[in-house]
Design a protein around this motif. Sequence first.
Motif, mmCIF file in Angstrom:
data_model
loop_
_atom_site.group_PDB
_atom_site.id
_atom_site.type_symbol
_atom_site.label_atom_id
_atom_site.label_comp_id
_atom_site.label_asym_id
_atom_site.label_seq_id
_atom_site.Cartn_x
_atom_site.Cartn_y
_atom_site.Cartn_z
ATOM 1 N N ASP A 64 31.394 36.502 46.988
ATOM 2 C CA ASP A 64 32.067 36.077 48.189
ATOM 3 C C ASP A 64 33.338 36.453 48.385
ATOM 4 O O ASP A 64 34.435 35.880 48.529
ATOM 5 C CB ASP A 64 32.062 34.601 48.254
ATOM 6 N N ARG A 65 33.373 37.859 47.936
ATOM 7 C CA ARG A 65 34.602 38.634 48.041
ATOM 8 C C ARG A 65 35.261 38.828 49.474
ATOM 9 O O ARG A 65 34.354 38.801 50.343
ATOM 10 C CB ARG A 65 34.430 40.259 47.518
ATOM 11 N N ASN A 66 36.197 38.760 49.703
ATOM 12 C CA ASN A 66 36.929 38.839 50.916
ATOM 13 C C ASN A 66 37.191 40.274 51.331
ATOM 14 O O ASN A 66 36.856 41.110 50.502
ATOM 15 C CB ASN A 66 38.297 38.007 51.158
ATOM 16 N N GLU A 67 37.589 40.464 52.400
ATOM 17 C CA GLU A 67 37.729 41.932 52.729
ATOM 18 C C GLU A 67 38.769 42.765 51.978
ATOM 19 O O GLU A 67 38.562 43.743 51.608
ATOM 20 C CB GLU A 67 38.194 41.991 54.339
ATOM 21 N N GLU A 68 39.906 42.055 51.504
ATOM 22 C CA GLU A 68 40.901 42.896 50.640
ATOM 23 C C GLU A 68 40.216 43.028 49.321
ATOM 24 O O GLU A 68 40.694 44.215 49.074
ATOM 25 C CB GLU A 68 42.091 41.884 50.531
ATOM 26 N N SER A 95 27.375 36.725 50.169
ATOM 27 C CA SER A 95 28.088 35.890 51.237
ATOM 28 C C SER A 95 27.200 34.610 51.284
ATOM 29 O O SER A 95 26.224 34.784 51.633
ATOM 30 C CB SER A 95 28.330 36.618 52.646
ATOM 31 N N TRP A 314 33.540 48.093 54.238
ATOM 32 C CA TRP A 314 33.529 46.637 54.575
ATOM 33 C C TRP A 314 32.787 46.213 55.873
ATOM 34 O O TRP A 314 32.021 45.499 55.881
ATOM 35 C CB TRP A 314 34.967 46.190 54.658
#
Length: 331
Positions: A64-68, A95, A314
């Motif tokens: 569940d990594r975010n964009e950053e 996700s 991404w």
Amino acid sequence: MTEGAHSHIFLKADISYSSLSKQLRTAPDAPAAQVNLFKEGLTRAENGQPAQWPVPASPPRHSDRNEETFEAAVSLAVDVIRAEAMEKVVLSRSSSSSLPEAFSLHKAFEKMASAYPNAFVSLVAIPGVGTWLGASPEILVSVDQQQFFKTVALAGTQPLCEDGSTANAIWRQKEIEEQGMVERYILSCFKKLRLREYTEVGPRTVIAGNLMHLRTDFKVDLKEVDFPTLGTDMLRLLHPTSAVCGLPKEPALRFIQDHEGYDRSYYSGFLGPVNSEAGTHLFVNLRCMQLLQNEAVLYAGAGITGESSPEKEWHETQHKLQTMFKILADF
């Protein structure tokens, strides 16, 4: 990528649906009690009652990594590649999404089969292990009834053109080179096996759901080439392919283990019918989701080279995740 990244999913699961047959099939040695339990779960779903399906014995570890944070990992990979420690690495992420109240496993499979007619659409459910739905566009190895061995080099990704055709597809050098790496790796496998008689067609642009890819097809006529173990030998050499791991394989795998940050489980493994009436057809487990009790975990990856843009990579994973998100959104 932990040990799960090398996992193999065969249609030797207790219950499976296959786009090759479009009908419910069970493995020959599936326990009858488990088969009946799963059929009952599907029946409840068809009658509008809560469905039951196998879930993993312990909660899976997701990214569940975010964009950053994903872009930071891509930037690091680009630096390592430019330092010539490797040529390519595939970074993935997962996700999670809550399952719609009206979600039906049976209907989800039918929606996938209808939406992605050119993919290998599968439903695999294994008690104690879990339940997976997928629509893979990528053949790993295939030997059909006519004794033709096939594999493909599939890489490079962009959204489908607005007119729904491939006529106006324009590929950047990054995608062309990425696909070329996969081609060269397949050819190096042929060379290791001293195989010289094969046909090669491509690269060409192909459509996979809402995306386009570059694809080159390789074929060997096993009636003309005396190589009865070619399918098995190529499977051992190819998996995990450069399309899900990287090149060279060893440093790419180490980078993934050190920086991806989660267990891929069966994502990027392989699955398909083995020694069936239609032959053996194994596909890379891409464009897939794992079903838990009340949520789905979706997976997607992007091939990173020295020319990669973290932002574009991404967005590539975002586009790939839409293959499964669209199925959930349709309930």
